[in-house]
Scaffold this motif. Structure first.
Motif, mmCIF file in Angstrom:
data_model
loop_
_atom_site.group_PDB
_atom_site.id
_atom_site.type_symbol
_atom_site.label_atom_id
_atom_site.label_comp_id
_atom_site.label_asym_id
_atom_site.label_seq_id
_atom_site.Cartn_x
_atom_site.Cartn_y
_atom_site.Cartn_z
ATOM 1 N N HIS A 29 0.828 -1.206 0.000
ATOM 2 C CA HIS A 29 0.000 0.000 0.000
ATOM 3 C C HIS A 29 0.865 1.261 0.000
ATOM 4 O O HIS A 29 0.658 2.167 -0.809
ATOM 5 C CB HIS A 29 -0.923 -0.009 1.222
ATOM 6 C CG HIS A 29 -1.624 1.281 1.450
ATOM 7 N ND1 HIS A 29 -2.700 1.693 0.693
ATOM 8 C CD2 HIS A 29 -1.380 2.284 2.341
ATOM 9 C CE1 HIS A 29 -3.090 2.891 1.107
ATOM 10 N NE2 HIS A 29 -2.316 3.264 2.106
ATOM 11 N N VAL A 32 2.810 2.140 -3.279
ATOM 12 C CA VAL A 32 1.945 2.765 -4.284
ATOM 13 C C VAL A 32 1.730 4.229 -3.937
ATOM 14 O O VAL A 32 1.839 5.112 -4.804
ATOM 15 C CB VAL A 32 0.603 2.012 -4.408
ATOM 16 C CG1 VAL A 32 -0.400 2.801 -5.235
ATOM 17 C CG2 VAL A 32 0.819 0.625 -5.009
ATOM 18 N N GLN A 33 1.436 4.508 -2.669
ATOM 19 C CA GLN A 33 1.194 5.881 -2.237
ATOM 20 C C GLN A 33 2.434 6.751 -2.438
ATOM 21 O O GLN A 33 2.332 7.881 -2.939
ATOM 22 C CB GLN A 33 0.772 5.909 -0.761
ATOM 23 C CG GLN A 33 -0.530 5.217 -0.487
ATOM 24 C CD GLN A 33 -1.690 5.881 -1.209
ATOM 25 O OE1 GLN A 33 -1.852 7.084 -1.148
ATOM 26 N NE2 GLN A 33 -2.468 5.090 -1.912
ATOM 27 N N LEU A 35 4.957 6.304 -4.489
ATOM 28 C CA LEU A 35 5.206 6.475 -5.921
ATOM 29 C C LEU A 35 4.250 7.492 -6.533
ATOM 30 O O LEU A 35 4.660 8.328 -7.346
ATOM 31 C CB LEU A 35 5.099 5.129 -6.638
ATOM 32 C CG LEU A 35 5.568 5.091 -8.076
ATOM 33 C CD1 LEU A 35 7.007 5.564 -8.211
ATOM 34 C CD2 LEU A 35 5.417 3.697 -8.641
ATOM 35 N N GLU A 36 2.989 7.457 -6.126
ATOM 36 C CA GLU A 36 2.020 8.439 -6.639
ATOM 37 C C GLU A 36 2.407 9.859 -6.247
ATOM 38 O O GLU A 36 2.388 10.769 -7.070
ATOM 39 C CB GLU A 36 0.609 8.117 -6.128
ATOM 40 C CG GLU A 36 -0.027 6.942 -6.827
ATOM 41 C CD GLU A 36 -1.410 6.594 -6.274
ATOM 42 O OE1 GLU A 36 -1.914 7.299 -5.358
ATOM 43 O OE2 GLU A 36 -1.980 5.593 -6.746
ATOM 44 N N ILE A 37 2.778 10.062 -4.988
ATOM 45 C CA ILE A 37 3.150 11.396 -4.519
ATOM 46 C C ILE A 37 4.403 11.889 -5.240
ATOM 47 O O ILE A 37 4.426 13.009 -5.768
ATOM 48 C CB ILE A 37 3.373 11.396 -2.991
ATOM 49 C CG1 ILE A 37 2.040 11.190 -2.262
ATOM 50 C CG2 ILE A 37 4.040 12.692 -2.537
ATOM 51 C CD1 ILE A 37 2.189 10.928 -0.767
ATOM 52 N N SER A 39 5.798 10.855 -8.025
ATOM 53 C CA SER A 39 5.573 11.032 -9.476
ATOM 54 C C SER A 39 4.818 12.317 -9.780
ATOM 55 O O SER A 39 5.046 12.954 -10.802
ATOM 56 C CB SER A 39 4.775 9.856 -10.036
ATOM 57 O OG SER A 39 5.503 8.672 -9.943
ATOM 58 N N ARG A 40 3.926 12.700 -8.885
ATOM 59 C CA ARG A 40 3.128 13.907 -9.072
ATOM 60 C C ARG A 40 3.937 15.171 -8.764
ATOM 61 O O ARG A 40 3.751 16.203 -9.386
ATOM 62 C CB ARG A 40 1.893 13.824 -8.182
ATOM 63 C CG ARG A 40 0.857 14.898 -8.379
ATOM 64 C CD ARG A 40 -0.426 14.657 -7.589
ATOM 65 N NE ARG A 40 -0.212 14.456 -6.164
ATOM 66 C CZ ARG A 40 -0.453 13.323 -5.496
ATOM 67 N NH1 ARG A 40 -0.933 12.261 -6.120
ATOM 68 N NH2 ARG A 40 -0.223 13.230 -4.208
ATOM 69 N N GLU A 41 4.843 15.085 -7.800
ATOM 70 C CA GLU A 41 5.524 16.277 -7.302
ATOM 71 C C GLU A 41 6.969 16.423 -7.761
ATOM 72 O O GLU A 41 7.592 17.462 -7.521
ATOM 73 C CB GLU A 41 5.454 16.293 -5.771
ATOM 74 C CG GLU A 41 4.015 16.350 -5.286
ATOM 75 C CD GLU A 41 3.840 16.242 -3.783
ATOM 76 O OE1 GLU A 41 2.701 16.374 -3.320
ATOM 77 O OE2 GLU A 41 4.850 16.038 -3.067
ATOM 78 N N ARG A 47 12.779 3.806 -12.129
ATOM 79 C CA ARG A 47 12.540 3.122 -10.861
ATOM 80 C C ARG A 47 12.972 1.672 -10.968
ATOM 81 O O ARG A 47 13.009 1.094 -12.061
ATOM 82 C CB ARG A 47 11.077 3.219 -10.453
ATOM 83 C CG ARG A 47 10.146 2.556 -11.438
ATOM 84 C CD ARG A 47 8.708 2.752 -11.097
ATOM 85 N NE ARG A 47 8.259 1.716 -10.190
ATOM 86 C CZ ARG A 47 7.002 1.342 -10.043
ATOM 87 N NH1 ARG A 47 6.058 1.951 -10.705
ATOM 88 N NH2 ARG A 47 6.679 0.372 -9.228
#
Length: 148
Positions: A29, A32-33, A35-37, A39-41, A47
């Motif tokens: 979990h 994923v979180q 990587l999302e943060i 990748s967005r910022e 990777r």
């Protein structure tokens, strides 16, 4: 109206950073979180695959999931380190009495602008193997820092 941009001589220099990720509290979990943060910022360049590793130091805890990211950032190194600690906090990281204890996410700068700045790269396979995978896939090389 097109977006405004500064001439290139005024644009912020982008720094290239290798980040080591580690988690052993619900790691699927939190990976994923994270990587999302990130990748967005940040600008995610590459990777590694995640690897499962036994804990180092404090042994009475679950295995870790470890990986590495290569990103670009306009932040200076200390500001980026603080940013990563903020991402850990956003992901529920609790810093307890046991430094090597369980965590939702650990994000460390391993290399900055082509120099290895964390001797964990030389000491721990869970840091070195994912970083080396990213080096191979991205065609990059690293030099040891003169300050280690």
């Amino acid at each position: 109206m097109p977006p405004m941009s500064l001439p290139s001589e005024h644009a912020a220099q982008l720094h290239e950073c290798f980040i080591s990720l580690g988690s052993n509290i619900d790691p699927d979990h939190y990976f994923v979180q994270a990587l999302e943060i990130i990748s967005r910022e940040c600008v995610l360049l590459a990777r590694s695959k995640a690897i499962r590793t036994a804990p180092v130091g404090y042994q009475h805890q679950p295995d870790f999931l470890n990986a590495a990211l290569l990103v670009n950032t306009p932040l200076e190194r200390e500001a980026f380190r603080n940013y990563l600690k903020g991402v850990e906090d956003r992901l529920g990281r609790v810093r307890g009495a046991i430094k090597s204890g369980p965590r939702t996410m650990d994000l460390d700068i391993v290399a900055w602008d082509g120099e290895i700045v964390d001797d964990g790269y030389f000491q721990h396979d869970y840091v070195r193997k994912p970083i080396d995978e990213v080096l191979i896939s991205s065609g990059r090389t690293l030099e040891p820092s003169k300050h280690l």
